[in-house]
Design a protein around this motif. Structure first.
Motif, PDB file in Angstrom:
ATOM      1  N   HIS A 180       0.827  -1.208   0.000  1.00  0.00           N
ATOM      2  CA  HIS A 180       0.000   0.000   0.000  1.00  0.00           C
ATOM      3  C   HIS A 180       0.861   1.258   0.000  1.00  0.00           C
ATOM      4  CE1 HIS A 180      -2.354   3.233   2.017  1.00  0.00           C
ATOM      5  NE2 HIS A 180      -3.144   2.924   1.013  1.00  0.00           N
ATOM      6  N   GLN A 181       1.959   1.199   0.727  1.00  0.00           N
ATOM      7  CA  GLN A 181       2.835   2.371   0.741  1.00  0.00           C
ATOM      8  C   GLN A 181       3.445   2.614  -0.639  1.00  0.00           C
ATOM      9  OE1 GLN A 181       5.171   1.275   4.099  1.00  0.00           O
ATOM     10  NE2 GLN A 181       3.659   2.103   5.519  1.00  0.00           N
ATOM     11  N   ARG A 182       3.648   1.535  -1.363  1.00  0.00           N
ATOM     12  CA  ARG A 182       4.238   1.658  -2.699  1.00  0.00           C
ATOM     13  C   ARG A 182       3.195   2.136  -3.714  1.00  0.00           C
ATOM     14  NH1 ARG A 182       5.194  -2.556  -6.235  1.00  0.00           N
ATOM     15  NH2 ARG A 182       4.826  -4.084  -4.613  1.00  0.00           N
ATOM     16  N   LEU A 183       2.011   1.520  -3.715  1.00  0.00           N
ATOM     17  CA  LEU A 183       1.017   1.819  -4.745  1.00  0.00           C
ATOM     18  C   LEU A 183       0.117   2.992  -4.378  1.00  0.00           C
ATOM     19  CD1 LEU A 183      -0.160  -1.812  -5.610  1.00  0.00           C
ATOM     20  CD2 LEU A 183       1.532  -0.435  -6.818  1.00  0.00           C
ATOM     21  N   LYS A 184      -0.076   3.209  -3.086  1.00  0.00           N
ATOM     22  CA  LYS A 184      -0.923   4.300  -2.582  1.00  0.00           C
ATOM     23  C   LYS A 184      -2.343   4.251  -3.131  1.00  0.00           C
ATOM     24  CE  LYS A 184       2.677   7.348  -1.158  1.00  0.00           C
ATOM     25  NZ  LYS A 184       3.786   6.442  -1.497  1.00  0.00           N
ATOM     26  N   THR A 185      -2.841   3.048  -3.378  1.00  0.00           N
ATOM     27  CA  THR A 185      -4.216   2.899  -3.850  1.00  0.00           C
ATOM     28  C   THR A 185      -5.151   2.893  -2.646  1.00  0.00           C
ATOM     29  OG1 THR A 185      -3.379   1.530  -5.626  1.00  0.00           O
ATOM     30  CG2 THR A 185      -5.741   1.441  -5.225  1.00  0.00           C
ATOM     31  N   THR A 186      -6.250   3.601  -2.754  1.00  0.00           N
ATOM     32  CA  THR A 186      -7.265   3.596  -1.706  1.00  0.00           C
ATOM     33  C   THR A 186      -7.645   2.148  -1.394  1.00  0.00           C
ATOM     34  OG1 THR A 186      -8.117   5.610  -2.700  1.00  0.00           O
ATOM     35  CG2 THR A 186      -9.532   4.515  -1.076  1.00  0.00           C
ATOM     36  N   THR A 187      -7.631   1.789  -0.122  1.00  0.00           N
ATOM     37  CA  THR A 187      -7.862   0.391   0.236  1.00  0.00           C
ATOM     38  C   THR A 187      -8.889   0.281   1.352  1.00  0.00           C
ATOM     39  OG1 THR A 187      -5.587  -0.160  -0.347  1.00  0.00           O
ATOM     40  CG2 THR A 187      -6.745  -1.725   1.067  1.00  0.00           C
ATOM     41  N   ILE A 188      -9.852  -0.613   1.169  1.00  0.00           N
ATOM     42  CA  ILE A 188     -10.810  -0.910   2.236  1.00  0.00           C
ATOM     43  C   ILE A 188     -10.641  -2.376   2.580  1.00  0.00           C
ATOM     44  CG2 ILE A 188     -13.220  -0.827   2.953  1.00  0.00           C
ATOM     45  CD1 ILE A 188     -13.684   1.174   0.689  1.00  0.00           C
ATOM     46  N   TYR A 189     -10.371  -2.631   3.832  1.00  0.00           N
ATOM     47  CA  TYR A 189      -9.908  -3.949   4.256  1.00  0.00           C
ATOM     48  C   TYR A 189     -10.783  -4.402   5.413  1.00  0.00           C
ATOM     49  CZ  TYR A 189      -6.192  -7.235   5.832  1.00  0.00           C
ATOM     50  OH  TYR A 189      -5.459  -8.325   6.199  1.00  0.00           O
ATOM     51  N   VAL A 190     -11.381  -5.578   5.270  1.00  0.00           N
ATOM     52  CA  VAL A 190     -12.265  -6.093   6.315  1.00  0.00           C
ATOM     53  C   VAL A 190     -11.532  -7.148   7.120  1.00  0.00           C
ATOM     54  CG1 VAL A 190     -14.251  -7.600   6.688  1.00  0.00           C
ATOM     55  CG2 VAL A 190     -14.456  -5.660   5.159  1.00  0.00           C
ATOM     56  N   THR A 191     -11.679  -7.084   8.422  1.00  0.00           N
ATOM     57  CA  THR A 191     -11.118  -8.138   9.253  1.00  0.00           C
ATOM     58  C   THR A 191     -11.914  -8.204  10.544  1.00  0.00           C
ATOM     59  OG1 THR A 191      -9.138  -8.919  10.390  1.00  0.00           O
ATOM     60  CG2 THR A 191      -9.433  -6.547  10.253  1.00  0.00           C
ATOM     61  N   HIS A 192     -11.846  -9.341  11.244  1.00  0.00           N
ATOM     62  CA  HIS A 192     -12.419  -9.300  12.585  1.00  0.00           C
ATOM     63  C   HIS A 192     -11.297  -9.361  13.617  1.00  0.00           C
ATOM     64  CE1 HIS A 192     -12.577 -13.716  11.659  1.00  0.00           C
ATOM     65  NE2 HIS A 192     -11.843 -13.688  12.745  1.00  0.00           N
ATOM     66  N   ASP A 193     -10.054  -9.260  13.103  1.00  0.00           N
ATOM     67  CA  ASP A 193      -8.884  -9.372  13.953  1.00  0.00           C
ATOM     68  C   ASP A 193      -8.416  -7.963  14.328  1.00  0.00           C
ATOM     69  OD1 ASP A 193      -6.392  -9.600  15.008  1.00  0.00           O
ATOM     70  OD2 ASP A 193      -5.633 -10.999  13.490  1.00  0.00           O
ATOM     71  N   GLN A 194      -8.601  -7.593  15.591  1.00  0.00           N
ATOM     72  CA  GLN A 194      -8.297  -6.198  15.939  1.00  0.00           C
ATOM     73  C   GLN A 194      -6.803  -5.906  15.914  1.00  0.00           C
ATOM     74  OE1 GLN A 194      -7.189  -5.132  19.189  1.00  0.00           O
ATOM     75  NE2 GLN A 194      -7.121  -7.137  20.152  1.00  0.00           N
ATOM     76  N   ILE A 195      -5.966  -6.941  16.003  1.00  0.00           N
ATOM     77  CA  ILE A 195      -4.514  -6.689  15.897  1.00  0.00           C
ATOM     78  C   ILE A 195      -4.173  -6.288  14.468  1.00  0.00           C
ATOM     79  CG2 ILE A 195      -2.213  -7.688  16.180  1.00  0.00           C
ATOM     80  CD1 ILE A 195      -3.111  -8.636  18.675  1.00  0.00           C
ATOM     81  N   GLU A 196      -4.766  -7.003  13.496  1.00  0.00           N
ATOM     82  CA  GLU A 196      -4.588  -6.626  12.095  1.00  0.00           C
ATOM     83  C   GLU A 196      -5.023  -5.173  11.907  1.00  0.00           C
ATOM     84  OE1 GLU A 196      -6.520  -9.065   8.811  1.00  0.00           O
ATOM     85  OE2 GLU A 196      -5.382 -10.602   9.867  1.00  0.00           O
ATOM     86  N   ALA A 197      -6.176  -4.842  12.475  1.00  0.00           N
ATOM     87  CA  ALA A 197      -6.699  -3.485  12.321  1.00  0.00           C
ATOM     88  C   ALA A 197      -5.729  -2.468  12.924  1.00  0.00           C
ATOM     89  CB  ALA A 197      -8.064  -3.377  12.999  1.00  0.00           C
ATOM     90  N   MET A 198      -5.262  -2.726  14.130  1.00  0.00           N
ATOM     91  CA  MET A 198      -4.383  -1.765  14.816  1.00  0.00           C
ATOM     92  C   MET A 198      -3.077  -1.580  14.053  1.00  0.00           C
ATOM     93  SD  MET A 198      -5.892  -0.657  17.520  1.00  0.00           S
ATOM     94  CE  MET A 198      -4.644   0.017  18.606  1.00  0.00           C
ATOM     95  N   THR A 199      -2.522  -2.677  13.532  1.00  0.00           N
ATOM     96  CA  THR A 199      -1.193  -2.570  12.936  1.00  0.00           C
ATOM     97  C   THR A 199      -1.205  -2.048  11.507  1.00  0.00           C
ATOM     98  OG1 THR A 199      -1.345  -4.887  12.309  1.00  0.00           O
ATOM     99  CG2 THR A 199      -0.152  -4.409  14.321  1.00  0.00           C
ATOM    100  N   MET A 200      -2.294  -2.234  10.771  1.00  0.00           N
ATOM    101  CA  MET A 200      -2.251  -1.893   9.350  1.00  0.00           C
ATOM    102  C   MET A 200      -2.947  -0.590   8.983  1.00  0.00           C
ATOM    103  SD  MET A 200      -3.071  -5.665   7.866  1.00  0.00           S
ATOM    104  CE  MET A 200      -2.733  -5.373   6.163  1.00  0.00           C
ATOM    105  N   ALA A 201      -3.944  -0.189   9.758  1.00  0.00           N
ATOM    106  CA  ALA A 201      -4.848   0.855   9.268  1.00  0.00           C
ATOM    107  C   ALA A 201      -4.313   2.269   9.438  1.00  0.00           C
ATOM    108  CB  ALA A 201      -6.185   0.737   9.989  1.00  0.00           C
ATOM    109  N   ASP A 202      -4.678   3.128   8.486  1.00  0.00           N
ATOM    110  CA  ASP A 202      -4.593   4.569   8.720  1.00  0.00           C
ATOM    111  C   ASP A 202      -5.780   4.966   9.577  1.00  0.00           C
ATOM    112  OD1 ASP A 202      -2.398   4.884   7.038  1.00  0.00           O
ATOM    113  OD2 ASP A 202      -3.674   5.062   5.265  1.00  0.00           O
ATOM    114  N   LYS A 203      -6.887   4.309   9.300  1.00  0.00           N
ATOM    115  CA  LYS A 203      -8.132   4.665   9.959  1.00  0.00           C
ATOM    116  C   LYS A 203      -8.930   3.379  10.166  1.00  0.00           C
ATOM    117  CE  LYS A 203     -11.465   7.297   7.803  1.00  0.00           C
ATOM    118  NZ  LYS A 203     -11.679   8.514   7.011  1.00  0.00           N
ATOM    119  N   ILE A 204      -9.510   3.238  11.345  1.00  0.00           N
ATOM    120  CA  ILE A 204     -10.307   2.048  11.636  1.00  0.00           C
ATOM    121  C   ILE A 204     -11.772   2.447  11.752  1.00  0.00           C
ATOM    122  CG2 ILE A 204     -10.765   0.221  13.333  1.00  0.00           C
ATOM    123  CD1 ILE A 204      -7.875   0.272  14.129  1.00  0.00           C
TER     124      ILE A 204
END
Ligand SMILES: Nc1ncnc2c1ncn2[C@@H]1O[C@H](COP(=O)(O)OP(=O)(O)OP(=O)(O)O)[C@@H](O)[C@H]1O
Ligand SMILES: [Mg+2]
Lengths: 356, 231
Positions: A180-204
């Protein structure tokens, strides 16, 4: 790349309302994670953005265009599914070239773009294999490659890492972030894993039961959860909650003990409130220490880097995480002393009421 | 070989193969369309279509044959219309035998295709949509290859049913040697005449051989398809 805006979107399957009015704005190039417990409607919302599910009411915009009635093929998106959805009858290269073939891109150009994407994902030696000849992690990469090759305005991911083992999940997390840092494409990512959410997101975006509970940066949600649901959902192990009544000297517990509060709250004295404190914000003190919560050690779980204690206190079990090793024994009586200015207060409706 | 079978027997075999192949080929596309509509469609009258398609499976074949006779026969409304406007004649003609066989085999064909459609992961089709594919393209490039084994299985069932069809055929187009006499009706005829046991036995053996060959070919095709396309 594009801005995505979701305005009062609702969805009902028959008479059952699943998405009950969602508003979210996703900036151009942002990495947004939709997180929430199973069945809260994350996949449904994502599928509505993709155009795979009709919208019962509201508007979804991708870029300047309202896409409510635009079929998936014309939304300029690419979706990665939890099950990868690779074509079993096509090789890795053919899977990845799928969207280019549809666009009528000339063969040499197709090959060039597939080769590029494959090398960035470490798939070059696998291009002639069929999906059944790949491991789960490799399939996952092919699915991402297929999406990347399309070069869409928006990437949609539906729990792409759920089928991988823990170690690979951590590795792919970093790779997706890097991508994502390389391509900078808008990304919407679904997960139920809050660690994934905390570590990857700009915004949750925290969802629960078809509504959005809170939108914010990861640490913002962690430090200032808007309500009891978000407080309990974000953070692992989960926040401890203690019910009590707001008195003049602090939180009155049912036994008559009083836990002093070091924060202002707008709540009226005498009202029922919930006191929330994260496991790492409780310290062990000798039994009987004033201004603390009396408790008995029930379970000790050393994880190596830290120690998790389950303690019995008034009103139920509490979790404590200690950074250091400890010489405590199950059955021992202790006192739990909250770290100053780290508690959260919620009113009877679960809304945040105090500012530390 | 030619001496082993009489000319009449050869005629019946050739006609049977022609009728069965034509019936199978003609019902293929309607069969895929019906299976797709029944499995994926959400339209008014889907239940009714489902019942209608399956009727030949539960009705006595003679009833189907009689229904064909009164609708597609020379005096039947559809038969008369087709004969006058397009010169297509079904009654007492081999095409009528093919029509009867196609209809009797249709539910088997549709069921086989439908079963394999059920197992197609819808996410594969969804993914194609999000990658920019038109639904028609999705069907041709994704769905169709994935259900090919089911289509092959359905074609074999339809062919086998046509090779063995008796009741509807004899009721609709009778049992005219060289025109509508297929292997089953020929065997039936031989058993009715003195000294016909030899012919009946020979045709029975041929019938068994054709059935085994059909199964073997379909197995071989299905295996090839699976090896090429599926895990
Ligand atoms: N096609 C459908 N028809 C009826 N109900 C549906 C349909 N699809 C989803 N639902 C219901 O909508 C609710 C939300 O489903 P959804 O798949 O969006 O949940 P989710 O948040 O993605 O959960 P998970 O984390 O388990 O994937 C569920 O209660 C589900 O039963
Ligand atoms: Mg889901």
């Amino acid at each position: 790349m594009a801005h995505v805006s979701i305005r009062d979107v609702r969805k009902a399957f028959g008479t059952v309302s699943i998405i009950k009015g969602v508003d979210v704005d996703i900036q151009d190039g942002e990495f947004v994670i939709l997180v929430g417990p199973s069945g809260c409607g994350k996949s449904t919302l994502l599928r509505m953005i993709a155009g795979l599910e009709d919208i019962s009411s509201g508007d979804i915009r991708i870029g300047p265009r309202i896409v409510n009635d635009v079929p998936p093929k014309d939304r300029d998106i690419a979706m990665v599914f939890q099950s990868y959805a690779l074509y079993p009858h096509m090789t890795v290269a053919e899977n990845m070239a799928f969207s280019l073939k549809l666009k009528g891109v000339p063969k040499p150009e197709q090959k060039k773009r597939v080769t590029e994407a494959a090398s960035s994902l470490g798939l070059t030696p696998l291009l002639d294999r069929y999906p059944r000849q790949l491991s789960g992690g490799q399939r996952q990469r092919v699915a991402m490659g297929r999406a990347i090759v399309r070069d869409p305005q928006v990437f949609l991911f539906d729990e792409p890492l759920s089928n991988l083992d823990a170690k690979l999940r951590v590795q792919m997390r970093a790779e997706i972030k890097e991508l994502h840092q390389r391509l900078k494409t808008t990304t919407i990512y679904v997960t139920h894993d809050q660690i994934e959410a905390m570590t990857m997101a700009d915004k949750i975006v925290v969802m629960h039961d078809g509504i959005v509970e809170q939108v914010g940066a990861p640490l913002e949600l962690y430090d200032r959860p808007a309500n009891r649901f978000v407080a309990g959902f974000i953070g692992s192990p989960a926040m401890n909650f203690i019910e009590g009544r707001l008195g003049p000297d602090g939180l009155g517990l049912p036994s008559g003990a009083v836990l002093p509060l070091d924060m202002k709250s707008q709540a009226e004295a005498g009202s029922e409130i919930t006191y929330g404190i994260r496991p790492e914000h409780l310290q062990i003190a000798p039994a009987g220490t004033p201004g603390s919560i009396p408790a008995t050690i029930s379970v000790i779980e050393p994880t190596g880097s830290d120690t998790t204690l389950i303690v019995k206190a008034e009103g139920g079990n509490l979790t404590v995480v200690l950074r250091e090793r400890c010489a405590l024994k199950p059955g021992e009586a202790v006192a739990l002393k909250p770290v100053p200015r780290q508690a959260h207060l919620f009113d009877a409706q679960g809304k945040r009421i105090a500012t530390a | 070989m030619t001496e082993w079978l009489s000319p009449e027997e050869w005629t019946a075999i050739r006609l049977s193969l022609k009728v069965a192949l034509v019936a199978m080929a003609a019902s293929l596309i309607p069969g895929i369309a019906a299976a797709y509509a029944l499995e994926r469609g959400r339209f008014w009258g889907r239940q009714a279509l489902d019942v209608f398609v399956h009727l030949p499976l539960v009705l006595p074949p003679v009833v189907v044959g009689y229904a064909l006779l009164i609708s597609f026969g020379r005096r039947g409304p559809i038969g008369a219309f087709l004969a006058e406007n397009f010169g297509i004649v079904f009654s007492f003609h081999w095409t009528g035998a093919a029509l009867a066989c196609a209809i009797m085999g249709f539910p088997l064909l549709v069921r086989a295709i439908r079963l394999s459609l059920e197992t197609v992961d819808r996410k594969l089709e969804d993914a194609a949509g999000t990658l920019g594919a038109h639904p028609v393209w999705v069907f041709c490039v994704v769905t169709l290859p994935l259900i090919l084994p089911g289509i092959i299985a359905g074609m074999v069932l339809s062919f086998a049913k046509a090779m063995g069809e008796f009741g509807a055929t004899i009721t609709f187009v009778s049992n005219i040697p060289g025109e509508t006499q297929t292997i089953p009706t020929a065997i039936y005829t031989y058993t009715q005449v003195p000294g016909g046991e030899g012919g009946a036995l020979r045709l029975t053996l041929v019938s068994v051989a054709i059935s085994i060959a059909a199964l073997w070919i379909s197995e071989w095709m299905a295996r090839r398809v699976r090896r090429r396309f599926l895990a």
